[in-house]
Design a protein around this motif. Sequence first.
Motif, PDB file in Angstrom:
ATOM      1  N   LEU A 146      -1.521  25.693  -6.659  1.00 39.42           N
ATOM      2  CA  LEU A 146      -0.102  25.195  -6.068  1.00 39.42           C
ATOM      3  C   LEU A 146       0.544  24.072  -6.315  1.00 39.42           C
ATOM      4  CD1 LEU A 146      -1.842  26.234  -2.404  1.00 39.42           C
ATOM      5  CD2 LEU A 146      -0.112  27.580  -3.867  1.00 39.42           C
ATOM      6  N   ASN A 147       0.040  23.438  -7.531  1.00 40.69           N
ATOM      7  CA  ASN A 147       0.646  22.120  -8.237  1.00 40.69           C
ATOM      8  C   ASN A 147       0.358  20.909  -7.349  1.00 40.69           C
ATOM      9  OD1 ASN A 147       1.675  23.551 -10.488  1.00 40.69           O
ATOM     10  ND2 ASN A 147       3.192  24.419  -9.106  1.00 40.69           N
ATOM     11  N   PHE A 148      -0.775  20.790  -6.714  1.00 44.69           N
ATOM     12  CA  PHE A 148      -1.142  19.832  -5.948  1.00 44.69           C
ATOM     13  C   PHE A 148      -1.399  18.720  -7.147  1.00 44.69           C
ATOM     14  CE2 PHE A 148      -1.393  21.767  -2.244  1.00 44.69           C
ATOM     15  CZ  PHE A 148      -1.553  21.017  -1.024  1.00 44.69           C
ATOM     16  N   THR A 149      -1.302  17.474  -6.833  1.00 50.87           N
ATOM     17  CA  THR A 149      -1.529  16.280  -7.826  1.00 50.87           C
ATOM     18  C   THR A 149      -2.933  15.615  -7.605  1.00 50.87           C
ATOM     19  OG1 THR A 149       0.789  15.716  -8.028  1.00 50.87           O
ATOM     20  CG2 THR A 149      -0.773  13.932  -8.812  1.00 50.87           C
ATOM     21  N   PHE A 150      -3.851  15.639  -8.369  1.00 54.71           N
ATOM     22  CA  PHE A 150      -5.134  14.967  -8.186  1.00 54.71           C
ATOM     23  C   PHE A 150      -4.888  13.365  -8.441  1.00 54.71           C
ATOM     24  CE2 PHE A 150      -8.540  12.752 -10.363  1.00 54.71           C
ATOM     25  CZ  PHE A 150      -9.748  13.026  -9.449  1.00 54.71           C
ATOM     26  N   GLU A 151      -5.267  12.567  -7.232  1.00 50.17           N
ATOM     27  CA  GLU A 151      -5.053  11.158  -7.148  1.00 50.17           C
ATOM     28  C   GLU A 151      -6.302  10.199  -7.538  1.00 50.17           C
ATOM     29  OE1 GLU A 151      -3.298  10.625  -3.238  1.00 50.17           O
ATOM     30  OE2 GLU A 151      -1.334  11.163  -4.091  1.00 50.17           O
ATOM     31  N   GLY A 152      -7.283  11.010  -7.460  1.00 50.80           N
ATOM     32  CA  GLY A 152      -8.347  10.237  -7.868  1.00 50.80           C
ATOM     33  C   GLY A 152      -9.536  10.522  -6.835  1.00 50.80           C
ATOM     34  N   ARG A 163     -25.703  13.035   4.327  1.00 50.29           N
ATOM     35  CA  ARG A 163     -25.358  12.418   3.096  1.00 50.29           C
ATOM     36  C   ARG A 163     -24.149  12.085   2.725  1.00 50.29           C
ATOM     37  NH1 ARG A 163     -23.754  15.679  -1.478  1.00 50.29           N
ATOM     38  NH2 ARG A 163     -23.235  17.681  -0.880  1.00 50.29           N
ATOM     39  N   TYR A 164     -23.889  10.923   2.004  1.00 58.31           N
ATOM     40  CA  TYR A 164     -22.424  10.388   1.604  1.00 58.31           C
ATOM     41  C   TYR A 164     -21.880  11.264   0.373  1.00 58.31           C
ATOM     42  CZ  TYR A 164     -23.479   6.379   4.651  1.00 58.31           C
ATOM     43  OH  TYR A 164     -23.661   5.524   5.498  1.00 58.31           O
ATOM     44  N   VAL A 165     -20.712  11.603   0.503  1.00 55.61           N
ATOM     45  CA  VAL A 165     -20.245  12.452  -0.501  1.00 55.61           C
ATOM     46  C   VAL A 165     -18.996  12.013  -0.986  1.00 55.61           C
ATOM     47  CG1 VAL A 165     -21.137  14.726   0.278  1.00 55.61           C
ATOM     48  CG2 VAL A 165     -18.832  13.883   1.036  1.00 55.61           C
ATOM     49  N   ASP A 166     -18.728  12.177  -2.234  1.00 59.61           N
ATOM     50  CA  ASP A 166     -17.507  11.800  -3.133  1.00 59.61           C
ATOM     51  C   ASP A 166     -16.374  12.881  -2.638  1.00 59.61           C
ATOM     52  OD1 ASP A 166     -19.001   9.686  -4.429  1.00 59.61           O
ATOM     53  OD2 ASP A 166     -18.865  10.682  -6.283  1.00 59.61           O
ATOM     54  N   LEU A 167     -15.346  12.490  -2.578  1.00 61.53           N
ATOM     55  CA  LEU A 167     -14.059  13.220  -2.258  1.00 61.53           C
ATOM     56  C   LEU A 167     -12.992  13.242  -3.191  1.00 61.53           C
ATOM     57  CD1 LEU A 167     -14.132  13.113   1.435  1.00 61.53           C
ATOM     58  CD2 LEU A 167     -14.772  14.901   0.304  1.00 61.53           C
ATOM     59  N   ASN A 168     -12.581  14.240  -3.890  1.00 56.90           N
ATOM     60  CA  ASN A 168     -11.321  14.105  -4.751  1.00 56.90           C
ATOM     61  C   ASN A 168     -10.090  14.219  -3.894  1.00 56.90           C
ATOM     62  OD1 ASN A 168     -12.970  14.018  -7.129  1.00 56.90           O
ATOM     63  ND2 ASN A 168     -12.816  16.105  -7.746  1.00 56.90           N
ATOM     64  N   ILE A 169      -9.372  13.489  -3.976  1.00 55.54           N
ATOM     65  CA  ILE A 169      -8.086  13.603  -3.022  1.00 55.54           C
ATOM     66  C   ILE A 169      -6.988  14.005  -4.018  1.00 55.54           C
ATOM     67  CG2 ILE A 169      -7.333  11.189  -3.262  1.00 55.54           C
ATOM     68  CD1 ILE A 169      -6.466  11.344  -0.309  1.00 55.54           C
ATOM     69  N   PHE A 170      -6.256  15.030  -3.336  1.00 59.27           N
ATOM     70  CA  PHE A 170      -5.126  15.714  -3.966  1.00 59.27           C
ATOM     71  C   PHE A 170      -3.897  15.684  -3.035  1.00 59.27           C
ATOM     72  CE2 PHE A 170      -8.696  17.682  -5.780  1.00 59.27           C
ATOM     73  CZ  PHE A 170      -8.203  18.103  -6.991  1.00 59.27           C
ATOM     74  N   SER A 171      -2.682  15.721  -3.488  1.00 57.91           N
ATOM     75  CA  SER A 171      -1.617  15.472  -2.520  1.00 57.91           C
ATOM     76  C   SER A 171      -0.363  16.336  -3.001  1.00 57.91           C
ATOM     77  CB  SER A 171      -1.109  14.257  -2.346  1.00 57.91           C
ATOM     78  OG  SER A 171      -0.492  13.646  -3.693  1.00 57.91           O
ATOM     79  N   LYS A 172       0.405  16.765  -2.250  1.00 61.11           N
ATOM     80  CA  LYS A 172       1.874  17.267  -2.688  1.00 61.11           C
ATOM     81  C   LYS A 172       2.835  16.921  -1.677  1.00 61.11           C
ATOM     82  CE  LYS A 172       3.700  21.942  -3.544  1.00 61.11           C
ATOM     83  NZ  LYS A 172       3.832  22.143  -4.976  1.00 61.11           N
ATOM     84  N   LEU A 173       3.875  16.442  -2.295  1.00 65.77           N
ATOM     85  CA  LEU A 173       4.818  16.052  -1.557  1.00 65.77           C
ATOM     86  C   LEU A 173       5.997  16.658  -1.380  1.00 65.77           C
ATOM     87  CD1 LEU A 173       5.110  12.478  -3.604  1.00 65.77           C
ATOM     88  CD2 LEU A 173       3.979  12.787  -1.254  1.00 65.77           C
ATOM     89  N   LYS A 174       6.793  16.492  -0.557  1.00 63.61           N
ATOM     90  CA  LYS A 174       8.106  17.464  -0.409  1.00 63.61           C
ATOM     91  C   LYS A 174       8.817  17.463  -1.342  1.00 63.61           C
ATOM     92  CE  LYS A 174      11.396  18.207   3.608  1.00 63.61           C
ATOM     93  NZ  LYS A 174      11.703  17.442   5.121  1.00 63.61           N
ATOM     94  N   THR A 175       9.001  16.403  -2.115  1.00 65.32           N
ATOM     95  CA  THR A 175       9.994  16.329  -3.271  1.00 65.32           C
ATOM     96  C   THR A 175       9.243  16.882  -4.308  1.00 65.32           C
ATOM     97  OG1 THR A 175       9.100  14.111  -3.779  1.00 65.32           O
ATOM     98  CG2 THR A 175      11.137  14.326  -2.354  1.00 65.32           C
ATOM     99  N   ASP A 176       8.039  17.361  -4.308  1.00 64.54           N
ATOM    100  CA  ASP A 176       7.588  17.847  -5.541  1.00 64.54           C
ATOM    101  C   ASP A 176       8.017  19.502  -5.841  1.00 64.54           C
ATOM    102  OD1 ASP A 176       5.772  15.724  -5.880  1.00 64.54           O
ATOM    103  OD2 ASP A 176       4.054  16.570  -5.013  1.00 64.54           O
TER     104      ASP A 176
END
Length: 176
Positions: A146-152, A163-176
């Motif tokens: 869906l063309n989300f951007t991986f931010e980190g 347990r504590y977990v890492d999370l990858n954050i992805f986003s999609k902007l209205k302008t994408d």
Amino acid sequence: MITDLYTERLHLRKMDVSDSQTLFKIWSDPDVTKFMNIENFHHESQATEIITYLDQLASENKAIRYSIIELESNEIIGSCGYNSLDFENDKTEIGYDIAKNYWGKGYAPEAISALLNYAFNSLNLNRVEAKVEPENLNSIKVLQKLNFTFEGTLRKAEKSKGRYVDLNIFSKLKTD
């Protein structure tokens, strides 16, 4: 504010307590809940409690959760929605789950596309986020499709199943 959403194969409608039995079956599957921040359910009452809580959040415009219904069979095959609505910053975080029998059929991207369209065009949001455990490769593939951007990666960002977990954050902007 809450409206039913339709795609070619799906009907997304606000989750209701009457969905408890079917959603319990989905949420009791450890493969489905593996990367969710809940343990797999053991009693239908757990599904009823979650749905009642989500209904309260919806009434406060803080979140919206939909049952995903396959149009052809009229069966609930999962859920999706806005885990948090932040109208001050015009953003939301999405979440989704699909019953294992329906994995790999394109239902998740189809449902998320409906969420994106509604978020950007009806709720007038600017940003949609998704947080995914790095091991959840299927969910990452859906977001990439869906063309989300991986931010980190947010290191040990949340506690899940004790347990504590890492999370990858992805986003999609209205302008994408």
